[in-house]
Design a protein around this motif. Sequence first.
Motif, PDB file in Angstrom:
ATOM      1  N   ILE A   1      34.204  27.246 -14.370  1.00 49.60           N
ATOM      2  CA  ILE A   1      34.305  28.464 -15.281  1.00 49.60           C
ATOM      3  C   ILE A   1      33.869  29.601 -14.564  1.00 49.60           C
ATOM      4  N   GLN A   2      32.739  29.543 -14.047  1.00 48.91           N
ATOM      5  CA  GLN A   2      32.227  30.569 -13.525  1.00 48.91           C
ATOM      6  C   GLN A   2      32.420  31.350 -12.175  1.00 48.91           C
ATOM      7  N   THR A   3      32.332  30.330 -11.330  1.00 49.77           N
ATOM      8  CA  THR A   3      32.527  30.581  -9.774  1.00 49.77           C
ATOM      9  C   THR A   3      33.710  30.018  -8.949  1.00 49.77           C
ATOM     10  N   GLY A   4      34.058  28.861  -9.455  1.00 51.98           N
ATOM     11  CA  GLY A   4      35.248  27.926  -8.753  1.00 51.98           C
ATOM     12  C   GLY A   4      34.527  27.166  -7.559  1.00 51.98           C
ATOM     13  N   LEU A   5      33.355  27.506  -7.462  1.00 55.52           N
ATOM     14  CA  LEU A   5      32.725  26.762  -6.368  1.00 55.52           C
ATOM     15  C   LEU A   5      31.525  25.436  -7.101  1.00 55.52           C
TER      16      LEU A   5
END
Length: 616
Positions: free
Chosen positions: A226-230
């Motif tokens: 949700i936040q970074t995709g990492l």
Amino acid sequence: MEANPISVILVNSDSKGDRLLFRFPYAADSRHTGENCQQIRRRNPYAVTVTEDLLQTQPAQTSNIQQGRLTGFTDEVLSTLFAVKPELCERKFELKVNDVRFVGHPIQLPATSQSRSSLGGASGSKPDTPSHTTLINMVFALHATASHSIVKCYYDLSKRLGVALRHEEKRCSYVTQETKIMITAHDEFSTRQSECNIYGAESAFDLILHRSSLAKQLKGVFQDLIQTGLIKLRINNWLQVSFCLPQKVHQVHFHLKNFIIEPEAIDRCLQSLRPYHGLLLLVEPSELLESLPPDASPALVRLVQIHSPLKSLQTLSADADLTLAQVFQLTGHLVYWAKATIIYPLCESNVYVIAPDAPTDLGSPLVERFSEQFPGLCLFQTMSEFSQPTSIGQKVSPLLGSQALTQLIRTVVWMLRHRLLLQLHTYVYFMATSRWPHQEGSLPAGGEGSFHSTPEEQLSLGPTGTWSAGHARSDSDASSISDDIAVLRAEKQFQHRGSHHHQSAVLNSLSPNLDDGSTDGDKGNGLIPEELLADFSEAERVSILKIPAATNSDDLALLAKLYRSGYLRGQHHLEEIMYLENLRRSQLLQLLDKFRDVLVTCETEDPAIAIFYSHS
């Protein structure tokens, strides 16, 4: 199109049946737990059920997403849907229900004697007894409108996590231990459900999060997506799993909410990569090196350490003592993970303009970042200097000191790193001028987009490019048009006369000084102008030989070579032509100036790099 997941669900199936072990988030389903407890307490076995309530039909539910949460599915329904047969294991699992798409990769976990003993099996069981098969399926709930590339990425993530869990199960029965913890929490909560809020937990999943390390890691996976995709985690503090969701990571890094870069677009960019391209890190080298795992490739570390936006990939390959193929692979890795981008190495001839999607609002977070990086400078004032296509050479002055020049380069690099600037390249088109007024012997009446319009009217581009013709319109255009009409009449006479004698007479009449000025050149290459221009049509030959520069056989041979190679069709910019043909920029610029009557230039972005910019 949404790249964020809705939920992550873990289901297992063994000889005792199938069961949903964990799901996150679960607040939407657990918020009514207290009400359910009150209903259990107030339930009266002697109450009469109203008949109208049984006959009343509710409308079918068409959406299972409310406020970004998964609703309308009980744990039993989800476990039944995701506990597939053994024949469907090790294959892609995809199911669409209303506006939700479920994606997973079910795998089989053969239980060992150690796992059976950990589950409380009989101590006298034989080690060679055939073991039952356990199935686990880690499923991600996505929006039904998610693109094929997003679904493919989540399937890859589910497969990676499943393979890692199978490895840990074989190594130390990790999945068996975590499954036992989760099942125990479910049983404990269901037996004490009448008490409600045992240990301060409102749901069995709260207990699982408190006790299970696997559940904590699944929650971390969901939040990172949700936040970074990492995703960077170690399963059971042992096996590292890394994953990048490119649609999300590029969107977060450049603060582009409605612009998604697909992996296929990144692949096309990497396929267009050439040795003359450069590499620009989007993060500080020290920060990138700190984020690398301990077992990172030494070649990658070496490439990051010697990186410079002034160097081409070919130069980086030589300085880092790596093959060009290795540099290309490492560059593709950095671009995919949004750690770097592709540029042309900085030099004085580079032309830049403000990117079409550059934020210009006063509340942009980039304003404060720019002020922190360059005290005393204003971001919008610096951007305004590139409102029109401007080269670095135009910004450089002999009066500038080395410190001012260094700051200029740093500001350009900073704006390129945040995609505020877009580089323009020069593309060349061959257009024979004798064709413009030729249409049934009548002159054009004008009009936008007309074939008879002048080059300035024909060649127009959007705000990201600038067309420039070989010469501007002037009062002498009427005489030029009359000359073209005379040329066309001569061309018609030539078409009616098929002999080579008349062809040579017409060509010689159009270039009377050709023999005097090109004798030495023709002796050098052994070709006459007609042979050099064999790839051109007759009308194009007439237009070329009218130009005074055509008397120089070297220039004529270079023009014919570039035309023959397909470089004069607007598909190759000057930098690419320079690299492929081993030419200097001055040679190309002189050729463009000499044959400006038939060569038209256009400044626009490189298609391989333009995919990282939003043009909407």
